[in-house]
Design an enzyme around this catalytic site. Sequence first.
Site, PDB file in Angstrom:
ATOM      1  N   GLU A 212     -25.703  15.861  -2.962  1.00 49.64           N
ATOM      2  CA  GLU A 212     -27.086  16.112  -2.534  1.00 49.64           C
ATOM      3  C   GLU A 212     -28.059  15.245  -3.337  1.00 49.64           C
ATOM      4  OE1 GLU A 212     -28.903  20.030  -3.577  1.00 49.64           O
ATOM      5  OE2 GLU A 212     -26.963  20.427  -4.481  1.00 49.64           O
TER       6      GLU A 212
ATOM      7  N   LYS B  86       0.232   5.357  -5.992  1.00 48.45           N
ATOM      8  CA  LYS B  86      -0.758   5.374  -7.082  1.00 48.45           C
ATOM      9  C   LYS B  86      -1.589   6.650  -7.024  1.00 48.45           C
ATOM     10  CE  LYS B  86      -4.603   4.290  -6.267  1.00 48.45           C
ATOM     11  NZ  LYS B  86      -5.151   2.989  -6.043  1.00 48.45           N
TER      12      LYS B  86
ATOM     13  N   TYR C 288      -9.096  -3.290 -10.794  1.00 46.22           N
ATOM     14  CA  TYR C 288      -8.710  -2.009 -10.208  1.00 46.22           C
ATOM     15  C   TYR C 288      -7.419  -1.464 -10.828  1.00 46.22           C
ATOM     16  CZ  TYR C 288     -11.492  -2.590  -5.811  1.00 46.22           C
ATOM     17  OH  TYR C 288     -12.459  -2.714  -4.871  1.00 46.22           O
TER      18      TYR C 288
ATOM     19  N   GLU D 192      -7.074   1.827 -13.152  1.00 45.14           N
ATOM     20  CA  GLU D 192      -6.455   3.013 -12.556  1.00 45.14           C
ATOM     21  C   GLU D 192      -5.221   3.446 -13.350  1.00 45.14           C
ATOM     22  OE1 GLU D 192      -7.901   2.456  -7.930  1.00 45.14           O
ATOM     23  OE2 GLU D 192      -5.867   1.872  -8.432  1.00 45.14           O
TER      24      GLU D 192
ATOM     25  N   HIS E  91     -26.274  21.962  -0.219  1.00 45.85           N
ATOM     26  CA  HIS E  91     -26.415  22.571  -1.535  1.00 45.85           C
ATOM     27  C   HIS E  91     -25.404  23.704  -1.734  1.00 45.85           C
ATOM     28  CE1 HIS E  91     -28.542  23.636  -5.160  1.00 45.85           C
ATOM     29  NE2 HIS E  91     -28.513  24.906  -4.789  1.00 45.85           N
TER      30      HIS E  91
ATOM     31  N   CYS F 129      -1.386   1.723  -3.126  1.00 47.62           N
ATOM     32  CA  CYS F 129      -2.401   2.786  -2.972  1.00 47.62           C
ATOM     33  C   CYS F 129      -1.822   4.196  -2.899  1.00 47.62           C
ATOM     34  CB  CYS F 129      -3.215   2.552  -1.697  1.00 47.62           C
ATOM     35  SG  CYS F 129      -3.453   0.836  -1.248  1.00 47.62           S
TER      36      CYS F 129
ATOM     37  N   CYS G 251       0.825  -1.213   0.000  1.00 47.80           N
ATOM     38  CA  CYS G 251       0.000   0.000   0.000  1.00 47.80           C
ATOM     39  C   CYS G 251       0.858   1.261   0.000  1.00 47.80           C
ATOM     40  CB  CYS G 251      -0.925  -0.015   1.214  1.00 47.80           C
ATOM     41  SG  CYS G 251      -1.823   1.519   1.400  1.00 47.80           S
TER      42      CYS G 251
HETATM   43  P1  NDP Z   1      -8.294  -7.652  -9.922  1.00 51.61           P
HETATM   44  O1  NDP Z   1      -8.620  -8.954  -9.324  1.00 51.61           O
HETATM   45  O2  NDP Z   1      -9.077  -6.442  -9.539  1.00 51.61           O
HETATM   46  O3  NDP Z   1      -8.365  -7.761 -11.501  1.00 51.61           O
HETATM   47  C1  NDP Z   1      -7.660  -8.739 -12.198  1.00 51.61           C
HETATM   48  C2  NDP Z   1      -8.046  -8.613 -13.648  1.00 51.61           C
HETATM   49  O4  NDP Z   1      -7.256  -9.496 -14.424  1.00 51.61           O
HETATM   50  C3  NDP Z   1      -9.496  -8.966 -13.898  1.00 51.61           C
HETATM   51  O5  NDP Z   1     -10.006  -8.083 -14.842  1.00 51.61           O
HETATM   52  C4  NDP Z   1      -9.403 -10.379 -14.437  1.00 51.61           C
HETATM   53  O6  NDP Z   1     -10.434 -10.709 -15.304  1.00 51.61           O
HETATM   54  C5  NDP Z   1      -8.100 -10.303 -15.210  1.00 51.61           C
HETATM   55  N1  NDP Z   1      -7.445 -11.592 -15.364  1.00 51.61           N
HETATM   56  C6  NDP Z   1      -7.083 -12.448 -14.407  1.00 51.61           C
HETATM   57  N2  NDP Z   1      -6.453 -13.516 -14.927  1.00 51.61           N
HETATM   58  C7  NDP Z   1      -6.422 -13.315 -16.262  1.00 51.61           C
HETATM   59  C8  NDP Z   1      -5.918 -14.066 -17.340  1.00 51.61           C
HETATM   60  N3  NDP Z   1      -5.317 -15.235 -17.160  1.00 51.61           N
HETATM   61  N4  NDP Z   1      -6.056 -13.570 -18.586  1.00 51.61           N
HETATM   62  C9  NDP Z   1      -6.679 -12.383 -18.787  1.00 51.61           C
HETATM   63  N5  NDP Z   1      -7.173 -11.636 -17.799  1.00 51.61           N
HETATM   64  C10 NDP Z   1      -7.058 -12.101 -16.546  1.00 51.61           C
HETATM   65  O7  NDP Z   1      -6.744  -7.473  -9.677  1.00 51.61           O
HETATM   66  P2  NDP Z   1      -5.772  -6.244  -9.785  1.00 51.61           P
HETATM   67  O8  NDP Z   1      -4.475  -6.828 -10.192  1.00 51.61           O
HETATM   68  O9  NDP Z   1      -6.355  -5.160 -10.613  1.00 51.61           O
HETATM   69  O10 NDP Z   1      -5.712  -5.746  -8.280  1.00 51.61           O
HETATM   70  C11 NDP Z   1      -5.416  -6.682  -7.226  1.00 51.61           C
HETATM   71  C12 NDP Z   1      -6.181  -6.342  -5.985  1.00 51.61           C
HETATM   72  O11 NDP Z   1      -5.619  -5.181  -5.411  1.00 51.61           O
HETATM   73  C13 NDP Z   1      -7.634  -6.001  -6.239  1.00 51.61           C
HETATM   74  O12 NDP Z   1      -8.448  -7.136  -6.121  1.00 51.61           O
HETATM   75  C14 NDP Z   1      -7.965  -5.003  -5.178  1.00 51.61           C
HETATM   76  O13 NDP Z   1      -8.552  -5.668  -4.097  1.00 51.61           O
HETATM   77  C15 NDP Z   1      -6.630  -4.415  -4.789  1.00 51.61           C
HETATM   78  N6  NDP Z   1      -6.543  -3.040  -5.272  1.00 51.61           N
HETATM   79  C16 NDP Z   1      -7.379  -2.097  -4.732  1.00 51.61           C
HETATM   80  C17 NDP Z   1      -7.338  -0.796  -5.144  1.00 51.61           C
HETATM   81  C18 NDP Z   1      -8.279   0.199  -4.567  1.00 51.61           C
HETATM   82  O14 NDP Z   1      -8.846  -0.060  -3.523  1.00 51.61           O
HETATM   83  N7  NDP Z   1      -8.503   1.341  -5.212  1.00 51.61           N
HETATM   84  C19 NDP Z   1      -6.400  -0.350  -6.182  1.00 51.61           C
HETATM   85  C20 NDP Z   1      -5.587  -1.413  -6.685  1.00 51.61           C
HETATM   86  C21 NDP Z   1      -5.665  -2.683  -6.233  1.00 51.61           C
HETATM   87  P3  NDP Z   1     -11.865 -11.251 -14.788  1.00 51.61           P
HETATM   88  O15 NDP Z   1     -12.517 -10.109 -14.101  1.00 51.61           O
HETATM   89  O16 NDP Z   1     -12.544 -11.643 -16.049  1.00 51.61           O
HETATM   90  O17 NDP Z   1     -11.571 -12.390 -13.891  1.00 51.61           O
END
Ligand code: NDP
Length: 462
Positions: free
Chosen positions: A444, A51, A180, A184, A439, A48, A43
């Site tokens: 709101e 980022k 995410y 982002e 407001h 986070c 983080c």
């Molecule tokens: P996520 O789990 O959010 O997303 C992973 C993405 O990769 C999904 O779109 C998934 O598709 C895709 N994917 C997974 N495996 C494959 C594959 N073999 N081929 C193609 N696509 C694939 O993970 P992130 O890496 O984005 O983030 C990790 C975690 O970090 C998040 O779950 C979140 O909890 C945390 N995070 C939180 C943030 C915040 O609070 N703002 C910011 C950044 C991270 P599908 O959906 O189809 O499975």
Amino acid sequence: MSAYDFDLFVIGGGSGGVRAARLAAGLGKRVAIAEEYRFGGTCVIRGCVPKKLLVYASQYPEHFEDAEGYGWHVGERSFSWPELIAAKDKEIDRLEGLYRKGLENAGAEILESRAEIIGPHRLRLNASGQEVTAEKILIAVGGAPNPHPEMPGSELCISSNEAFHLDELPKSIAITGGGYIAVEFANIFNGLGVETTLIYRGPEILRGFDMDMRTNLREAMEKKGIRVVCHDTILDVAQAADGRLKAETRQGHVFNVDKVMMALGRLPNTKSLGLESVGVQTDAKGAIEVDQYSRTNVDYIYALGDVTDRVQLTPVAIHEAMCFIETEYKNNPTTPDHDLIATAVFSQPEIGTVGLPEDVAAERYTELEVYLAKFRPMKATLSGRDERTVMKLIVNAADRKVVGAHILGHEAGEMAQLIGVALKGGCTKDDFDRTMAVHPTASEELVTMYNPTYRVKNGERV
Ligand code: NDP
């Protein structure tokens, strides 16, 4: 006096581990915390916090443009990626210092080393080879980007880890994933002027979020110039003769770009921790299996945060750490509450959300009232920017409880934090209706949507 060197040994100096170590040491326990890289964890060091700093940086070009509508004429501007990264690194150093200080002040022993379990209650510090014993061991080692090694050319790609330390800003990037991190970073790079393509295998980005947020965000991103390719995935990445990368997709697209970034989820960091030496159970992904008190199957070993793959969010790890302390050191058994977690995607515009998306609520409840508003934010009137804010409340018709709140727009994350309190408190739509509006604000709208936009009965929109 305990027969062990420490009452508690924490492996991993991220959000969860540091909180647990600090609180336990503050209670007078003899605590050690081992971290192989930097205190603060994903983080603070490469997640986070940096980022969000990059998000702020990437928003300035729009601020400069919008200023014209308000009578400001911004002169010549230029951007320095190295200066941004240096400033970001300075801030991260400061935060890391605070984490260390908090541990030191509480009396925890800081060990700058990888630690490995080598037997019952016994650990080895890899940096020195020293062996120590502990009554309880807490594993909070987090996760790491999925390196996707089965994809040819994956070694040529970057993950979010490297994105924070690129020597120079690429001119073009292809990002694969639709979660995410992919969303982002697509917005960050695009905002900084990088030609950005987002490639996602599913029908719409951000699976699991409310569909109105997903489609409206994707459309907004496309309007800003991000190319979003759904139903597709990168199959192969190769180095081209000109030094750039050539990414080929399942649908036959070929992208010639400076960088390819993979954001395909994160995997628990459980390799080479010595878990097998004492028989700690992990699941198919390698995540440590725990019960509701963060206890593993080994009675003196606990795990929390991303390494347990419950909900991969910083505040969740911190909350789990506080529950662990209550349970183990304050004789107050407390289980983490993973229900109604408010969260934000720091896309542009942001998503702030708490509770159920409409499709999930429709499966759970017989009848829903859905309140949906889409409007131009006030700032966009004079700036002339073509953008929309979207707000959505999902209400269970049977008891009028608001079961989902979803916001797409400026500061949606800030709003989600506050509306999270309302949902956690079990507020009904009537409570929203009798709350006076502030407001003029965007939020709101959340208390002035008096009539349902539509209803959903037995899963059908009526
Ligand atoms: P996520 O789990 O959010 O997303 C992973 C993405 O990769 C999904 O779109 C998934 O598709 C895709 N994917 C997974 N495996 C494959 C594959 N073999 N081929 C193609 N696509 C694939 O993970 P992130 O890496 O984005 O983030 C990790 C975690 O970090 C998040 O779950 C979140 O909890 C945390 N995070 C939180 C943030 C915040 O609070 N703002 C910011 C950044 C991270 P599908 O959906 O189809 O499975």
